[in-house]
Design an enzyme around this catalytic site. Structure first.
Site, PDB file in Angstrom:
ATOM      1  N   ILE A 167      15.503  20.708  40.318  1.00 63.70           N
ATOM      2  CA  ILE A 167      15.952  19.416  40.850  1.00 63.70           C
ATOM      3  C   ILE A 167      16.628  19.541  42.214  1.00 63.70           C
ATOM      4  O   ILE A 167      16.292  18.841  43.169  1.00 63.70           O
ATOM      5  CB  ILE A 167      16.932  18.770  39.832  1.00 63.70           C
ATOM      6  CG1 ILE A 167      16.147  18.369  38.588  1.00 63.70           C
ATOM      7  CG2 ILE A 167      17.671  17.580  40.433  1.00 63.70           C
ATOM      8  CD1 ILE A 167      16.982  17.889  37.447  1.00 63.70           C
ATOM      9  N   ASP A 168      17.587  20.459  42.302  1.00 60.70           N
ATOM     10  CA  ASP A 168      18.469  20.496  43.474  1.00 60.70           C
ATOM     11  C   ASP A 168      17.744  20.644  44.814  1.00 60.70           C
ATOM     12  O   ASP A 168      18.123  19.990  45.790  1.00 60.70           O
ATOM     13  CB  ASP A 168      19.521  21.607  43.317  1.00 60.70           C
ATOM     14  CG  ASP A 168      20.360  21.396  42.067  1.00 60.70           C
ATOM     15  OD1 ASP A 168      20.310  20.284  41.510  1.00 60.70           O
ATOM     16  OD2 ASP A 168      21.047  22.337  41.637  1.00 60.70           O
TER      17      ASP A 168
ATOM     18  N   HIS B  20      18.852  21.939  34.550  1.00 60.54           N
ATOM     19  CA  HIS B  20      19.298  20.789  35.315  1.00 60.54           C
ATOM     20  C   HIS B  20      19.465  21.121  36.799  1.00 60.54           C
ATOM     21  O   HIS B  20      19.844  20.261  37.584  1.00 60.54           O
ATOM     22  CB  HIS B  20      20.624  20.285  34.719  1.00 60.54           C
ATOM     23  CG  HIS B  20      21.101  19.000  35.310  1.00 60.54           C
ATOM     24  ND1 HIS B  20      20.235  18.063  35.845  1.00 60.54           N
ATOM     25  CD2 HIS B  20      22.328  18.502  35.489  1.00 60.54           C
ATOM     26  CE1 HIS B  20      20.935  17.039  36.301  1.00 60.54           C
ATOM     27  NE2 HIS B  20      22.207  17.293  36.098  1.00 60.54           N
ATOM     28  N   CYS B  21      19.199  22.371  37.204  1.00 58.58           N
ATOM     29  CA  CYS B  21      19.524  22.741  38.590  1.00 58.58           C
ATOM     30  C   CYS B  21      18.296  23.074  39.436  1.00 58.58           C
ATOM     31  O   CYS B  21      17.946  22.348  40.347  1.00 58.58           O
ATOM     32  CB  CYS B  21      20.482  23.922  38.581  1.00 58.58           C
ATOM     33  SG  CYS B  21      22.036  23.546  37.782  1.00 58.58           S
ATOM     34  N   ILE B  22      17.656  24.207  39.111  1.00 51.58           N
ATOM     35  CA  ILE B  22      16.648  24.762  40.033  1.00 51.58           C
ATOM     36  C   ILE B  22      15.437  23.822  40.233  1.00 51.58           C
ATOM     37  O   ILE B  22      14.933  23.720  41.346  1.00 51.58           O
ATOM     38  CB  ILE B  22      16.179  26.176  39.573  1.00 51.58           C
ATOM     39  CG1 ILE B  22      17.378  27.048  39.154  1.00 51.58           C
ATOM     40  CG2 ILE B  22      15.378  26.879  40.647  1.00 51.58           C
ATOM     41  CD1 ILE B  22      18.377  27.351  40.231  1.00 51.58           C
TER      42      ILE B  22
END
Ligand SMILES: NC(=O)c1ccc[n+]([C@@H]2O[C@H](COP(=O)([O-])OP(=O)(O)OC[C@H]3O[C@@H](n4cnc5c(N)ncnc54)[C@H](O)[C@@H]3O)[C@@H](O)[C@H]2O)c1
Length: 422
Positions: free
Chosen positions: A263-264, A259-261
């Site tokens: 997207i962020d 959910h992080c790399i």
């Protein structure tokens, strides 16, 4: 102290348990009534969090869960840990934060502290969230209630990662807000890193994750380049990482997940455009990482070709669909893209993953597949290792398979002509 935590997912649940464990009474709030029921029953829905830990805190009346936002009124602080995905145009979707803000605003009391933990672009806390809280409550941030941002640093699947000992960045909309936020987190977290504004903290979180994304892109590119030169990139990285300064190892793979790399960094590139700034470096890294599943597809085609077989009609078993080893998280997993790409070329795909008995419908895919048993491996034309779960016996997998394409160096140390490392 009594607090509420909104969003009981991969971030909110361990955080709730850490506060509860430290003696704070926590009301967990979620729109998902199934999660609330699980918590009441003392059952975990996240693999690496044992049910006993939840049960213990629930029985001790330190942790409860509800879908009723009016319970916020009972607490002196609210922490928001809701999702921050990209929409279908790959732009930030902060609607979960804004909806949560509106729900909190109805019950906001003077003197309360609201902290955002969701990863997002600079300005979300002091502009967007502040706006909905002030409009919905008629109260003023920094005067009537406190507002802060404190990014989460969760490392799923890492048994040594504990919420309490990971240093935590905190900031406040005003100096008084910062003091309130420090007081809150000092109940449960050992080391706090105060910074001067919400925007600094939001930007720091994006730097951390963009740093990972960019460095992973670099090694993904090097993997392709060194492979063309006949050089083993894994051995190269292991050699380079012996340098005791100025180097940090990152490892190539079949693409980014979680959910992080993936997207962020795009939260940052989107916000940068508002200021007329280009983020070519970050976008290039994204392009390389997004391209990795296509690289895997090429390798499978080449590997089958060496066995005088076509991908069309080939039976392929994917090992591991989680986005990284030893976790039960499928979000943005490159395995899903790889399955789709292989199926488009006519391959007959099965998968095995001890963490996923089935794959259903996700944000982007509707695969409806059932986990295949890990036996009779010789029936597959190719076994494709996408996620290197520790539970797998790789020596046996190689021994029993016709052909193994390994995207993670999981077969390191095993010498066999059946292995193609990519
Ligand atoms: N997962 C990680 O490793 C990680 C690490 C650092 C930061 N983050 C960030 O933390 C945030 C949360 O991520 P996550 O992985 O916990 O997400 P998640 O999807 O696991 O959990 C989010 C929870 O919020 C709930 N929710 C959604 N809308 C809601 C609403 N309006 N009101 C109440 N509950 C609502 C969902 O039902 C879900 O239980 C994201 O911004 C993410 O980028 C995640």
């Amino acid at each position: 102290m009594k607090i509420s935590i909104v969003g009981l997912g991969y971030v909110g649940l361990p955080l709730s348990l850490q506060f509860a464990h430290s003696g704070v009474t926590v009301i967990g709030l979620d729109v998902d009534s199934a999660k609330v029921e699980h918590i009441h029953a003392g059952r975990s829905y996240i693999k690496h969090i044992p049910s006993e830990v939840i049960e213990e805190m629930v029985k001790a009346h330190k942790f409860s869960a509800t879908t009723d936002f009016s319970r916020v009124k009972e607490t002196e602080a609210v922490i928001i840990c809701v999702p921050t995905p990209l929409n279908k145009n790959r732009e930030p979707d902060i609607s979960y934060i804004l909806d949560t803000g509106k729900n909190i605003a109805r019950h906001l009391q003077k003197g309360m502290l609201v902290v955002l933990e969701s990863t997002t672009y600079p300005g979300t806390t002091d502009e967007d969230l502040r706006g909905v809280l002030e409009i919905g409550s008629g109260l003023e941030a920094g005067k009537d209630f406190h507002l802060a941002f404190s990014p989460e640093r969760e490392d799923p699947g890492n048994p040594n990662s504990q919420v309490a000992i990971i240093p935590k960045i905190v900031d406040g909309y005003t100096p008084a807000c910062l003091e309130k936020a420090k007081h809150l987190y000092s109940q449960a977290i050992k080391t706090l890193v105060p910074v001067s504004s919400c925007r600094i903290a939001e930007a720091a979180k994006l730097l951390e994750n963009t740093f990972r994304g960019v460095n992973i892109a670099l090694v993904n590119e090097l993997k392709v380049v060194y492979d063309a030169m006949g050089i083993d990139v894994w051995e190269v990285i292991n050699a380079a990482k012996t340098k005791p300064f100025g180097f940090m190892p990152f490892y190539p793979g079949p693409g980014l997940g979680g959910h992080c790399i993936p997207i962020d960094p795009f939260y940052l590139t989107w916000k940068a455009r508002e200021y007329g700034q280009n983020t070519r470096f970050i976008e290039l890294a994204g392009e390389i990482n997004i391209g990795m599943p296509y690289h895997v597809l090429d390798y499978v085609v080449k590997a089958l070709n060496q066995h005088k077989k076509a991908l069309n009609g080939a039976k392929v078993l994917l090992l591991g669909v989680a986005y990284k080893k030893d976790i039960d998280d499928l979000r943005e997993s490159p395995a899903l893209t790889i399955i789709e790409l292989l199926q488009q070329q006519g391959a007959v795909i099965s998968y095995n993953d001890p963490y996923f008995p089935t794959i259903g419908k996700g944000r982007k895919y509707d695969l409806q597949m059932k986990c295949a048993p890990l036996d009779n491996l010789g029936q597959y034309d190719c076994v494709l290792i996408v996620t290197d779960h520790s539970d797998y016996d790789y020596a046996r997998i190689v021994r029993e398979s016709q052909l193994v394409v390994d995207t993670r160096n999981a077969t390191k140390g095993i010498d066999s002509p059946k292995i193609v490392r990519c």
